[in-house]
Design an enzyme around this catalytic site. Structure first.
Site, PDB file in Angstrom:
ATOM      1  N   ASP A  50       0.838  -1.204   0.000  1.00 14.60           N
ATOM      2  CA  ASP A  50       0.000   0.000   0.000  1.00 14.60           C
ATOM      3  C   ASP A  50       0.873   1.255   0.000  1.00 14.60           C
ATOM      4  O   ASP A  50       1.811   1.361   0.797  1.00 14.60           O
ATOM      5  CB  ASP A  50      -0.865   0.051   1.257  1.00 14.60           C
ATOM      6  CG  ASP A  50      -1.822  -1.113   1.388  1.00 14.60           C
ATOM      7  OD1 ASP A  50      -1.533  -2.189   0.854  1.00 14.60           O
ATOM      8  OD2 ASP A  50      -2.849  -0.943   2.064  1.00 14.60           O
ATOM      9  N   HIS A  52      -1.014   4.555  -0.640  1.00 15.77           N
ATOM     10  CA  HIS A  52      -1.995   5.529  -0.128  1.00 15.77           C
ATOM     11  C   HIS A  52      -1.550   6.983  -0.280  1.00 15.77           C
ATOM     12  O   HIS A  52      -1.489   7.740   0.697  1.00 15.77           O
ATOM     13  CB  HIS A  52      -2.284   5.246   1.342  1.00 15.77           C
ATOM     14  CG  HIS A  52      -3.223   4.111   1.574  1.00 15.77           C
ATOM     15  ND1 HIS A  52      -4.506   4.073   1.051  1.00 15.77           N
ATOM     16  CD2 HIS A  52      -3.076   2.945   2.274  1.00 15.77           C
ATOM     17  CE1 HIS A  52      -5.106   2.945   1.425  1.00 15.77           C
ATOM     18  NE2 HIS A  52      -4.250   2.244   2.151  1.00 15.77           N
ATOM     19  N   ASP A  74      -3.949  -0.168  -3.512  1.00 22.74           N
ATOM     20  CA  ASP A  74      -4.154   0.930  -2.553  1.00 22.74           C
ATOM     21  C   ASP A  74      -3.205   2.092  -2.832  1.00 22.74           C
ATOM     22  O   ASP A  74      -2.331   2.426  -2.032  1.00 22.74           O
ATOM     23  CB  ASP A  74      -4.021   0.443  -1.114  1.00 22.74           C
ATOM     24  CG  ASP A  74      -5.280  -0.259  -0.628  1.00 22.74           C
ATOM     25  OD1 ASP A  74      -6.125  -0.606  -1.472  1.00 22.74           O
ATOM     26  OD2 ASP A  74      -5.426  -0.462   0.586  1.00 22.74           O
ATOM     27  N   ASP A  77      -6.574   7.369  -1.496  1.00 24.14           N
ATOM     28  CA  ASP A  77      -7.211   7.505  -0.185  1.00 24.14           C
ATOM     29  C   ASP A  77      -6.162   7.753   0.906  1.00 24.14           C
ATOM     30  O   ASP A  77      -5.051   7.233   0.860  1.00 24.14           O
ATOM     31  CB  ASP A  77      -8.071   6.290   0.171  1.00 24.14           C
ATOM     32  CG  ASP A  77      -9.377   6.246  -0.603  1.00 24.14           C
ATOM     33  OD1 ASP A  77      -9.865   7.315  -0.995  1.00 24.14           O
ATOM     34  OD2 ASP A  77      -9.910   5.141  -0.817  1.00 24.14           O
ATOM     35  N   ARG A  78      -6.544   8.599   1.837  1.00 24.18           N
ATOM     36  CA  ARG A  78      -5.810   8.893   3.070  1.00 24.18           C
ATOM     37  C   ARG A  78      -4.609   9.813   2.884  1.00 24.18           C
ATOM     38  O   ARG A  78      -4.446  10.756   3.639  1.00 24.18           O
ATOM     39  CB  ARG A  78      -5.370   7.600   3.769  1.00 24.18           C
ATOM     40  CG  ARG A  78      -6.515   6.733   4.256  1.00 24.18           C
ATOM     41  CD  ARG A  78      -6.015   5.667   5.230  1.00 24.18           C
ATOM     42  NE  ARG A  78      -7.109   4.937   5.831  1.00 24.18           N
ATOM     43  CZ  ARG A  78      -7.368   3.647   5.633  1.00 24.18           C
ATOM     44  NH1 ARG A  78      -6.590   2.956   4.816  1.00 24.18           N
ATOM     45  NH2 ARG A  78      -8.389   3.069   6.211  1.00 24.18           N
ATOM     46  N   ASN A 106      -8.359  -2.860  -2.337  1.00 22.20           N
ATOM     47  CA  ASN A 106      -9.728  -2.557  -1.924  1.00 22.20           C
ATOM     48  C   ASN A 106     -10.030  -1.062  -1.974  1.00 22.20           C
ATOM     49  O   ASN A 106     -11.196  -0.653  -1.989  1.00 22.20           O
ATOM     50  CB  ASN A 106     -10.011  -3.109  -0.524  1.00 22.20           C
ATOM     51  CG  ASN A 106      -9.171  -2.461   0.552  1.00 22.20           C
ATOM     52  OD1 ASN A 106      -7.942  -2.441   0.466  1.00 22.20           O
ATOM     53  ND2 ASN A 106      -9.808  -1.926   1.578  1.00 22.20           N
ATOM     54  N   HIS A 107      -8.992  -0.215  -2.042  1.00 21.68           N
ATOM     55  CA  HIS A 107      -9.224   1.222  -2.175  1.00 21.68           C
ATOM     56  C   HIS A 107      -9.294   1.674  -3.625  1.00 21.68           C
ATOM     57  O   HIS A 107      -9.479   2.871  -3.876  1.00 21.68           O
ATOM     58  CB  HIS A 107      -8.155   2.011  -1.418  1.00 21.68           C
ATOM     59  CG  HIS A 107      -8.417   2.064   0.053  1.00 21.68           C
ATOM     60  ND1 HIS A 107      -9.116   3.080   0.664  1.00 21.68           N
ATOM     61  CD2 HIS A 107      -8.097   1.190   1.050  1.00 21.68           C
ATOM     62  CE1 HIS A 107      -9.202   2.855   1.956  1.00 21.68           C
ATOM     63  NE2 HIS A 107      -8.602   1.712   2.219  1.00 21.68           N
ATOM     64  N   HIS A 153      -3.612  -8.356  -3.328  1.00 18.82           N
ATOM     65  CA  HIS A 153      -3.716  -7.301  -2.326  1.00 18.82           C
ATOM     66  C   HIS A 153      -4.072  -7.840  -0.940  1.00 18.82           C
ATOM     67  O   HIS A 153      -3.390  -7.552   0.042  1.00 18.82           O
ATOM     68  CB  HIS A 153      -4.749  -6.262  -2.743  1.00 18.82           C
ATOM     69  CG  HIS A 153      -4.884  -5.159  -1.734  1.00 18.82           C
ATOM     70  ND1 HIS A 153      -3.914  -4.205  -1.553  1.00 18.82           N
ATOM     71  CD2 HIS A 153      -5.845  -4.889  -0.818  1.00 18.82           C
ATOM     72  CE1 HIS A 153      -4.277  -3.389  -0.573  1.00 18.82           C
ATOM     73  NE2 HIS A 153      -5.442  -3.780  -0.114  1.00 18.82           N
ATOM     74  N   ARG A 199     -13.770  -7.158   9.664  1.00 15.51           N
ATOM     75  CA  ARG A 199     -13.881  -6.098   8.654  1.00 15.51           C
ATOM     76  C   ARG A 199     -15.288  -5.983   8.083  1.00 15.51           C
ATOM     77  O   ARG A 199     -15.651  -4.922   7.573  1.00 15.51           O
ATOM     78  CB  ARG A 199     -12.900  -6.356   7.511  1.00 15.51           C
ATOM     79  CG  ARG A 199     -11.433  -6.127   7.838  1.00 15.51           C
ATOM     80  CD  ARG A 199     -10.616  -6.237   6.575  1.00 15.51           C
ATOM     81  NE  ARG A 199      -9.173  -6.184   6.759  1.00 15.51           N
ATOM     82  CZ  ARG A 199      -8.443  -5.069   6.692  1.00 15.51           C
ATOM     83  NH1 ARG A 199      -9.044  -3.909   6.481  1.00 15.51           N
ATOM     84  NH2 ARG A 199      -7.126  -5.112   6.828  1.00 15.51           N
ATOM     85  N   HIS A 227      -2.310  -4.769   2.325  1.00 16.13           N
ATOM     86  CA  HIS A 227      -3.631  -4.623   2.931  1.00 16.13           C
ATOM     87  C   HIS A 227      -3.623  -4.334   4.429  1.00 16.13           C
ATOM     88  O   HIS A 227      -4.602  -3.815   4.955  1.00 16.13           O
ATOM     89  CB  HIS A 227      -4.458  -5.882   2.645  1.00 16.13           C
ATOM     90  CG  HIS A 227      -5.927  -5.773   2.938  1.00 16.13           C
ATOM     91  ND1 HIS A 227      -6.680  -4.662   2.606  1.00 16.13           N
ATOM     92  CD2 HIS A 227      -6.800  -6.636   3.532  1.00 16.13           C
ATOM     93  CE1 HIS A 227      -7.938  -4.870   2.975  1.00 16.13           C
ATOM     94  NE2 HIS A 227      -8.031  -6.053   3.539  1.00 16.13           N
TER      95      HIS A 227
END
Length: 271
Positions: A50, A52, A74, A77-78, A106-107, A153, A199, A227
């Site tokens: 990730d 991000h 990923d 995001d963030r 998943n993002h 992922h 989750r 992840h």
């Protein structure tokens, strides 16, 4: 100047909307040609977790003298540079399509982007391009396979023995689907088989026995995945049959880790 050269030359510049649209449309053309499972010849590779929005980690990763880069998802995001990060990676993909694999995380989904920042980032800068970003994400492959190394992922899906069967399936991200689980599932040393995950619905934890069985059925020895955040940037589990890697520095000053693979030897490195 081609749009990919513009982005690679100055990754932090604000890209005009018409250039960003061109970048995304060309990325869709290139990514549409890739299958859900990317089979790679064994090479010296760098596997990145990730990021991000941590574009500096992405830039540092791509400076490594390896044959191919595999990013595990990923990208948005963030973080502070979400748009810049995904644009930089897509530009590299356009420039060197055979030197980089970008897997889906998943993002890379609309549902996560609406709640974790990417939607607002895009709407503030490129109001009309959010759907085009989603189309790019929908074309990303889910799994890379290199020799006896599997990469994804999240984790192995419950109820699917043969990964090759994914090639015959329509991509479906509803809970419980194998594609959804590949993005979301996590390993756990506290269980055997599969167990419901905290989750949420349709997401599972998997134990060492489940992983061993899955690897054996798919002619693999190890699973590399991301992840999950770990303070040290990586975590070995299940007697080394699984390695998680996290490559974003925005989580409590964690080092940005990556995995260097060559001839089935896997080493942790910092980027």
């Amino acid at each position: 100047m081609e749009v990919e050269d513009m982005v690679l030359e100055n990754p932090f510049r604000i890209i005009p909307e018409n250039n960003m649209r061109e970048l995304l449309e060309r990325a869709i053309e290139v990514l549409s040609k890739e299958p859900v499972i990317v089979d790679l010849e064994p090479k010296k590779a760098l596997v990145v977790g990730d990021t991000h929005g941590d574009i500096e980690s992405s830039i540092n990763a791509l400076r490594n003298p390896v044959d191919i880069f595999i990013f595990l998802g990923d990208y948005v995001d963030r973080g502070e540079y979400q748009i810049e990060n995904i644009a930089y990676l897509l530009a590299y993909k356009l420039k060197y399509p055979d030197r980089i694999v970008l897997l889906r995380g998943n993002h890379e989904t609309e549902e996560m982007n609406l709640f974790y920042g990417f939607y607002m980032e895009v709407m503030l800068r490129y109001r009309g391009l959010f759907d085009l970003f989603q189309e790019v994400f929908s074309k990303l492959p889910f799994i890379a396979r290199m020799g006896r190394i599997l990469m994804m992922h999240g984790g192995i899906p419950k109820g699917l023995d043969d990964l090759s069967s994914l090639k015959e399936m329509r991509v479906n991200l509803s809970p419980e689907s194998p594609f959804f689980q590949i993005l979301w599932n996590d390993p756990s040393e506290l269980i055997s088989g599969f167990s419901s995950s905290p989750r949420g619905e349709g997401i599972y934890l998997f134990g060492e026995d489940a992983l061993e069985d899955f690897l054996k059925k798919n002619n693999a020895d190890v699973l590399l995945r991301s992840h999950e955040f770990f303070p040290e940037g990586f975590r070995r589990m299940f007697s080394g049959k699984l390695i998680s890697v996290f490559s974003c520095r925005f989580y409590g000053g964690t080092p940005a880790a990556a995995l260097l693979t060559e001839k089935d030897i896997i080493k942790v490195t910092l980027i």
